[in-house]
Design a protein around this motif. Structure first.
Motif, PDB file in Angstrom:
ATOM      1  N   LYS A 143       0.813  -1.193  -0.116  1.00  0.00           N
ATOM      2  CA  LYS A 143       0.047  -0.024   0.012  1.00  0.00           C
ATOM      3  C   LYS A 143       0.807   1.319  -0.004  1.00  0.00           C
ATOM      4  O   LYS A 143       0.557   2.195  -0.609  1.00  0.00           O
ATOM      5  CB  LYS A 143      -0.888   0.098   1.126  1.00  0.00           C
ATOM      6  CG  LYS A 143      -2.221  -0.879   1.189  1.00  0.00           C
ATOM      7  CD  LYS A 143      -2.950  -1.002   2.453  1.00  0.00           C
ATOM      8  CE  LYS A 143      -4.157  -2.330   2.356  1.00  0.00           C
ATOM      9  NZ  LYS A 143      -4.607  -2.168   3.733  1.00  0.00           N
ATOM     10  N   MET A 144       1.955   1.306   0.741  1.00  0.00           N
ATOM     11  CA  MET A 144       2.820   2.345   0.624  1.00  0.00           C
ATOM     12  C   MET A 144       3.542   2.630  -0.579  1.00  0.00           C
ATOM     13  O   MET A 144       3.636   3.761  -0.903  1.00  0.00           O
ATOM     14  CB  MET A 144       3.932   2.085   1.833  1.00  0.00           C
ATOM     15  CG  MET A 144       3.504   2.110   3.375  1.00  0.00           C
ATOM     16  SD  MET A 144       4.542   1.401   4.075  1.00  0.00           S
ATOM     17  CE  MET A 144       5.763   2.837   4.589  1.00  0.00           C
ATOM     18  N   GLY A 145       3.960   1.567  -1.336  1.00  0.00           N
ATOM     19  CA  GLY A 145       4.441   1.551  -2.561  1.00  0.00           C
ATOM     20  C   GLY A 145       3.389   2.268  -3.583  1.00  0.00           C
ATOM     21  O   GLY A 145       3.821   3.208  -4.468  1.00  0.00           O
ATOM     22  N   LEU A 148       2.974   5.929  -2.896  1.00  0.00           N
ATOM     23  CA  LEU A 148       4.312   6.689  -3.385  1.00  0.00           C
ATOM     24  C   LEU A 148       4.223   6.928  -4.912  1.00  0.00           C
ATOM     25  O   LEU A 148       4.453   8.070  -5.277  1.00  0.00           O
ATOM     26  CB  LEU A 148       5.752   6.105  -3.062  1.00  0.00           C
ATOM     27  CG  LEU A 148       5.922   5.637  -1.779  1.00  0.00           C
ATOM     28  CD1 LEU A 148       7.391   4.929  -1.697  1.00  0.00           C
ATOM     29  CD2 LEU A 148       6.139   6.902  -0.801  1.00  0.00           C
ATOM     30  N   ALA A 149       3.888   5.881  -5.710  1.00  0.00           N
ATOM     31  CA  ALA A 149       3.544   6.036  -7.305  1.00  0.00           C
ATOM     32  C   ALA A 149       2.355   7.209  -7.235  1.00  0.00           C
ATOM     33  O   ALA A 149       2.534   7.824  -8.104  1.00  0.00           O
ATOM     34  CB  ALA A 149       3.146   4.717  -7.767  1.00  0.00           C
ATOM     35  N   PHE A 150       1.135   7.012  -6.497  1.00  0.00           N
ATOM     36  CA  PHE A 150       0.191   7.862  -6.623  1.00  0.00           C
ATOM     37  C   PHE A 150       0.706   9.345  -6.532  1.00  0.00           C
ATOM     38  O   PHE A 150       0.386  10.267  -7.279  1.00  0.00           O
ATOM     39  CB  PHE A 150      -0.888   7.601  -5.710  1.00  0.00           C
ATOM     40  CG  PHE A 150      -2.141   8.767  -5.855  1.00  0.00           C
ATOM     41  CD1 PHE A 150      -3.030   8.515  -6.992  1.00  0.00           C
ATOM     42  CD2 PHE A 150      -2.279   9.502  -4.870  1.00  0.00           C
ATOM     43  CE1 PHE A 150      -3.977   9.577  -6.926  1.00  0.00           C
ATOM     44  CE2 PHE A 150      -3.264  10.613  -4.972  1.00  0.00           C
ATOM     45  CZ  PHE A 150      -4.117  10.535  -5.917  1.00  0.00           C
ATOM     46  N   ARG A 151       1.365   9.593  -5.446  1.00  0.00           N
ATOM     47  CA  ARG A 151       1.843  10.928  -5.129  1.00  0.00           C
ATOM     48  C   ARG A 151       2.655  11.433  -6.312  1.00  0.00           C
ATOM     49  O   ARG A 151       2.581  12.799  -6.462  1.00  0.00           O
ATOM     50  CB  ARG A 151       2.762  10.547  -3.440  1.00  0.00           C
ATOM     51  CG  ARG A 151       3.362  12.051  -3.158  1.00  0.00           C
ATOM     52  CD  ARG A 151       4.318  11.921  -1.988  1.00  0.00           C
ATOM     53  NE  ARG A 151       4.903  12.989  -1.457  1.00  0.00           N
ATOM     54  CZ  ARG A 151       5.992  13.380  -1.396  1.00  0.00           C
ATOM     55  NH1 ARG A 151       6.831  12.668  -2.078  1.00  0.00           N
ATOM     56  NH2 ARG A 151       6.519  14.541  -1.028  1.00  0.00           N
ATOM     57  N   LEU A 155       1.743  14.660  -8.261  1.00  0.00           N
ATOM     58  CA  LEU A 155       2.218  15.886  -7.925  1.00  0.00           C
ATOM     59  C   LEU A 155       3.006  16.438  -9.374  1.00  0.00           C
ATOM     60  O   LEU A 155       2.702  17.863  -9.509  1.00  0.00           O
ATOM     61  CB  LEU A 155       3.598  15.935  -7.049  1.00  0.00           C
ATOM     62  CG  LEU A 155       3.367  15.978  -5.500  1.00  0.00           C
ATOM     63  CD1 LEU A 155       4.497  15.397  -4.744  1.00  0.00           C
ATOM     64  CD2 LEU A 155       2.904  17.291  -5.297  1.00  0.00           C
ATOM     65  N   VAL A 156       3.307  15.696 -10.366  1.00  0.00           N
ATOM     66  CA  VAL A 156       3.933  16.172 -11.457  1.00  0.00           C
ATOM     67  C   VAL A 156       2.886  15.980 -12.891  1.00  0.00           C
ATOM     68  O   VAL A 156       3.491  16.718 -13.843  1.00  0.00           O
ATOM     69  CB  VAL A 156       5.282  15.349 -11.884  1.00  0.00           C
ATOM     70  CG1 VAL A 156       6.317  15.331 -10.675  1.00  0.00           C
ATOM     71  CG2 VAL A 156       5.158  14.072 -12.219  1.00  0.00           C
ATOM     72  N   LEU A 157       1.700  15.744 -12.622  1.00  0.00           N
ATOM     73  CA  LEU A 157       0.753  15.527 -13.730  1.00  0.00           C
ATOM     74  C   LEU A 157       0.381  16.903 -14.244  1.00  0.00           C
ATOM     75  O   LEU A 157       0.351  16.667 -15.672  1.00  0.00           O
ATOM     76  CB  LEU A 157      -0.225  14.618 -13.257  1.00  0.00           C
ATOM     77  CG  LEU A 157      -1.430  14.247 -14.595  1.00  0.00           C
ATOM     78  CD1 LEU A 157      -0.670  13.570 -15.532  1.00  0.00           C
ATOM     79  CD2 LEU A 157      -2.510  13.637 -13.667  1.00  0.00           C
TER      80      LEU A 157
END
Length: 312
Positions: A143-145, A148-151, A155-157
């Protein structure tokens, strides 16, 4: 349909190493050797951790995430580095440039986030070793992984979309061998205030990660100093050496570049470009080497795989 809405510039120009254009073909050899070693090394790390049940622990899962981030950085910058140094082709279309800066910034934020999580992992392992496995279960690590991928993506989208709305009139010369948000937005002849503010916000998020890593290590140091045995203190600190090296390798070029842009009155373009290239080349190259040298379990498993492969 035009390549870019409201744009007069049809392509951007990247640069190699100023003053050494005649030697780009020769310079390409060590650069692509570094890419080859970096990609191969990180693939080996991922493969060994995936195939060795004894390495199915939170620390090594986070190391896998770090290796994936490093490979993402390598593959994101490789196309333009190859075109510049091997083919001497400097041009890049706006759409391709926006796509590249999205992936470069995305994997940069992801690596920063992974380094933060790894520092928290080390703190938990040292501060509360008896509950470490029960706190960081496999499902929680997964879930943490995903978080992190979602964050990183979230952020850069906005970057490519905010760049696409800008108008580019005459200037089209970028200052690096790859596309960066802050570099592209400076070429705009329309109002880029939104880009500046949001880019600053993303930079602050990355530096917040670094600040939290520092706090984590202060807490680790406090915990280690409370251990009575000197041997146990050294053993606890030794588990952090690889991660400290990874943090320094990643953040030193970023902080150095920021300091040069902020304080240097007569900065050398050559120095800036070399440090910027180091930022994308050195972490993916050095992280697998550092972890193989300093982490006994990884080193033994990698050597074991290599011996078995040679004996077949």
């Amino acid at each position: 349909m035009s390549v870019l809405n409201n744009s007069e510039v049809k392509h951007f120009l990247l640069i190699g190493i100023p003053g050494l254009e005649y030697a780009h073909t020769w310079i390409s050899i060590p650069i692509f050797l570094m890419y080859l070693i970096a990609i191969t090394g990180n693939c080996i790390i991922v493969f060994v951790i995936k195939t060795e049940p004894s390495l199915h622990e939170p620390m090594y899962y986070f190391l896998t995430m770090l290796a994936v981030s490093d490979m993402g950085l390598s593959f994101s910058s490789l196309p333009t580095m190859f075109r510049i140094f091997f083919l001497n082709a400097m041009g890049i279309s706006p759409n391709a440039c926006f796509a590249q800066e999205f992936f470069i910034h995305g994997f940069t934020v992801m690596e920063s986030s992974v380094l933060l999580i790894m520092s928290l992992d080390r703190f938990l392992a040292i501060h509360n070793p008896l509950r470490y496995s029960s706190i960081l279960t496999g499902s929680r690590v997964a879930k943490m992984g995903l978080m992190l991928a979602f964050r990183s993506t979230a952020l850069v989208l906005p970057f490519p979309f905010t760049l696409r709305r800008l108008k580019y009139c005459q200037k089209n010369l970028l200052s690096h061998s790859y596309c960066l948000h802050q570099d592209v937005m400076k070429l705009a002849c329309s109002d880029n205030k939104v880009n500046f503010i949001y880019g600053f916000f993303v930079a602050l998020c990355t530096m917040l990660d670094f600040a939290l890593i520092v706090v984590s290590y202060l807490l680790i140091l406090k915990t280690v100093l409370s251990i009575a045995s000197l041997a146990e203190r050294l053993k606890a600190l030794n588990t952090c050496v690889s991660h400290i090296c990874a943090v320094l390798i990643f953040y030193v070029p970023i902080i150095t570049l920021a300091a040069i842009h902020r304080f240097a009155k007569h900065k050398s373009p050559l120095v800036v470009i070399l440090i910027a290239d180091m930022f994308l080349l050195v972490p993916p190259l050095m992280n697998p080497i550092v972890y193989c040298i300093k982490t006994r379990q990884i080193r033994e498993k990698v050597l074991g795989k290599m011996v078995n492969l040679c004996m077949r």
